[in-house]
Write a protein that holds these residues in place. Sequence first.
Motif, PDB file in Angstrom:
ATOM      1  N   LYS A   1       1.052  -1.076   0.205  1.00 57.71           N
ATOM      2  CA  LYS A   1       0.028  -0.011   0.092  1.00 57.71           C
ATOM      3  C   LYS A   1       0.673   1.372   0.102  1.00 57.71           C
ATOM      4  N   SER A   2       2.032   1.305   0.797  1.00 56.49           N
ATOM      5  CA  SER A   2       2.789   2.360   0.798  1.00 56.49           C
ATOM      6  C   SER A   2       3.652   2.539  -0.556  1.00 56.49           C
ATOM      7  N   GLU A   3       3.893   1.605  -1.225  1.00 58.36           N
ATOM      8  CA  GLU A   3       4.692   1.554  -2.475  1.00 58.36           C
ATOM      9  C   GLU A   3       3.436   2.321  -3.596  1.00 58.36           C
ATOM     10  N   TRP A   4       2.237   1.520  -3.307  1.00 53.31           N
ATOM     11  CA  TRP A   4       1.212   2.115  -4.327  1.00 53.31           C
ATOM     12  C   TRP A   4       1.043   3.586  -4.216  1.00 53.31           C
ATOM     13  N   LEU A   5       0.880   4.065  -2.835  1.00 53.76           N
ATOM     14  CA  LEU A   5       0.412   5.451  -2.854  1.00 53.76           C
ATOM     15  C   LEU A   5       1.731   6.257  -3.163  1.00 53.76           C
ATOM     16  N   GLY A   6       2.945   5.719  -3.030  1.00 47.86           N
ATOM     17  CA  GLY A   6       4.016   6.412  -3.460  1.00 47.86           C
ATOM     18  C   GLY A   6       4.220   6.795  -5.117  1.00 47.86           C
ATOM     19  N   GLY A   7       3.667   5.850  -5.604  1.00 46.43           N
ATOM     20  CA  GLY A   7       3.739   5.642  -7.232  1.00 46.43           C
ATOM     21  C   GLY A   7       2.358   6.777  -7.575  1.00 46.43           C
ATOM     22  N   TRP A   8       1.098   6.708  -6.826  1.00 49.36           N
ATOM     23  CA  TRP A   8       0.107   7.547  -6.919  1.00 49.36           C
ATOM     24  C   TRP A   8       0.548   8.981  -6.764  1.00 49.36           C
ATOM     25  N   ARG A   9       1.434   9.193  -5.698  1.00 47.56           N
ATOM     26  CA  ARG A   9       1.832  10.625  -5.413  1.00 47.56           C
ATOM     27  C   ARG A   9       2.837  11.265  -6.293  1.00 47.56           C
ATOM     28  N   GLU A  10       3.827  10.489  -7.057  1.00 48.81           N
ATOM     29  CA  GLU A  10       4.545  10.876  -7.882  1.00 48.81           C
ATOM     30  C   GLU A  10       3.830  10.913  -9.192  1.00 48.81           C
ATOM     31  N   ALA A  11       2.936  10.317  -9.616  1.00 44.71           N
ATOM     32  CA  ALA A  11       2.055  10.428 -10.748  1.00 44.71           C
ATOM     33  C   ALA A  11       1.443  11.905 -10.571  1.00 44.71           C
ATOM     34  N   MET A  12       0.886  12.360  -9.617  1.00 48.16           N
ATOM     35  CA  MET A  12       0.090  13.389  -9.137  1.00 48.16           C
ATOM     36  C   MET A  12       0.810  14.467  -9.227  1.00 48.16           C
ATOM     37  N   THR A  13       2.394  14.474  -9.037  1.00 48.99           N
ATOM     38  CA  THR A  13       3.131  15.424  -9.187  1.00 48.99           C
ATOM     39  C   THR A  13       3.616  15.689 -10.489  1.00 48.99           C
ATOM     40  N   ASP A  14       3.816  14.509 -11.336  1.00 49.96           N
ATOM     41  CA  ASP A  14       4.122  14.703 -12.571  1.00 49.96           C
ATOM     42  C   ASP A  14       2.886  15.368 -13.423  1.00 49.96           C
ATOM     43  N   ARG A  15       1.710  15.059 -13.254  1.00 48.70           N
ATOM     44  CA  ARG A  15       0.665  15.548 -13.685  1.00 48.70           C
ATOM     45  C   ARG A  15       0.579  17.260 -13.452  1.00 48.70           C
ATOM     46  N   SER A  16       0.729  17.469 -12.274  1.00 51.38           N
ATOM     47  CA  SER A  16       0.844  18.925 -11.908  1.00 51.38           C
ATOM     48  C   SER A  16       1.827  19.838 -12.412  1.00 51.38           C
ATOM     49  N   THR A  17       2.940  19.082 -12.734  1.00 50.16           N
ATOM     50  CA  THR A  17       4.063  19.844 -13.254  1.00 50.16           C
ATOM     51  C   THR A  17       3.873  19.862 -14.673  1.00 50.16           C
ATOM     52  N   GLY A  18       2.925  19.068 -15.562  1.00 46.76           N
ATOM     53  CA  GLY A  18       2.807  19.349 -16.673  1.00 46.76           C
ATOM     54  C   GLY A  18       3.307  18.237 -17.569  1.00 46.76           C
ATOM     55  N   LEU A  19       4.157  17.019 -16.917  1.00 48.53           N
ATOM     56  CA  LEU A  19       4.526  16.233 -17.887  1.00 48.53           C
ATOM     57  C   LEU A  19       3.606  15.396 -18.497  1.00 48.53           C
ATOM     58  N   PHE A  20       2.476  15.129 -17.942  1.00 45.69           N
ATOM     59  CA  PHE A  20       1.444  14.142 -18.660  1.00 45.69           C
ATOM     60  C   PHE A  20       0.024  15.235 -18.736  1.00 45.69           C
ATOM     61  N   LYS A  21      -0.805  14.935 -19.612  1.00 48.39           N
ATOM     62  CA  LYS A  21      -2.133  15.554 -19.648  1.00 48.39           C
ATOM     63  C   LYS A  21      -3.165  14.606 -19.816  1.00 48.39           C
TER      64      LYS A  21
END
Length: 57
Positions: free
Chosen positions: A37-57
């Motif tokens: 669960k900790s790993e999953w949430l870590g991946g989720w947080r990283e993806a949300m950061t990438d989305r907010s910085t505009g890497l993905f739309k």
Amino acid sequence: MRRQKRDRLGRAFSNGYQAGLSGRNKDNCPYQNANAKSEWLGGWREAMTDRSTGLFK
């Protein structure tokens, strides 16, 4: 044994990252095990950061 464990946790991270990219809520984590669960949430947080910085739309 350790390699299998890392692979499972790596897969949890990857699944969390994909869930974050697709905009899923973090409450939808499918894992009950604390480590996974900790790993999953870590991946989720990283993806949300990438989305907010505009890497993905």
